[in-house]
Design an enzyme around this catalytic site. Sequence first.
Site, PDB file in Angstrom:
ATOM      1  N   THR A  83      47.504   9.615  20.305  1.00 24.33           N
ATOM      2  CA  THR A  83      46.160   9.229  20.738  1.00 24.33           C
ATOM      3  C   THR A  83      45.625   8.227  19.729  1.00 24.33           C
ATOM      4  O   THR A  83      45.873   8.372  18.528  1.00 24.33           O
ATOM      5  CB  THR A  83      45.211  10.443  20.807  1.00 24.33           C
ATOM      6  OG1 THR A  83      43.851   9.994  20.833  1.00 24.33           O
ATOM      7  CG2 THR A  83      45.376  11.364  19.619  1.00 24.33           C
ATOM      8  N   CYS A 196      43.348   3.213  24.265  1.00 20.04           N
ATOM      9  CA  CYS A 196      43.270   4.655  24.533  1.00 20.04           C
ATOM     10  C   CYS A 196      44.467   4.947  25.412  1.00 20.04           C
ATOM     11  O   CYS A 196      44.679   4.260  26.427  1.00 20.04           O
ATOM     12  CB  CYS A 196      41.967   5.021  25.229  1.00 20.04           C
ATOM     13  SG  CYS A 196      41.916   6.741  25.780  1.00 20.04           S
TER      14      CYS A 196
END
Length: 235
Positions: A83, A196
């Site tokens: 992430t 993202c």
Amino acid sequence: MKKIGLIGGMSWESTAEYYRLLNEFTRDRLGGLHSARCVLYSVDFAEIERLQVQSRWTEAGEILATAARALEAAGADMVLICTNTMHKVADQVEAAVSIPLLHLADATAEAVRASGLRRVGLLGTAFTMEQDFYRGRLEAGGLDVRVPDAEGRATVHRVIYEELCLGIVREESRAAYRKVIEALVADGAEGIILGCTEIELLITPEDSPAPVFPTARLHAEAAVRAALVGGGRRG
């Protein structure tokens, strides 16, 4: 092939993509029935998200550091935080283990430079777009980084947490992202970083007038290269 350690679950939707990509890249490099040697530690994202909102980053970092230590104990030769946002605690995670952490921003910056581009737009969570831990790392890597305006940042952030992390993909949101991307390109962005890992579930190269840089894909590709040609345990 060295063993790749994954800190995942943030969200599991994109972590599943990491697993697929790692195996596809390994098969493409080695052929036949080859697949990636990897081990996954998946956290509870609800807990992480609560700590993010409360700015309790050190506590969130300790959760990821615990995961990294478990991966090292399981034989991992490197660690990936699956992430972008949680790279805010990358230093804390890296300090917890003796194996290398393959930083997502570094892999992304390398890919952008290799394409010959320098000025890029960055999409991600509000944390990633507005704070320096990620954007600053890209800029240190030689990039000129631009982010959407306040309205655009709010839209991008909302869709990530309220839709993509829940596996929801809406055409209205794709259209909204396209407008944000078009505004960044109009502002001079030569490429768009999908900063993202969930954004890759929504946006493809066809959705952008400029080249896109999908960070989960770039991170997984860099990990397979490191696993096959280096990137082993630190002495």
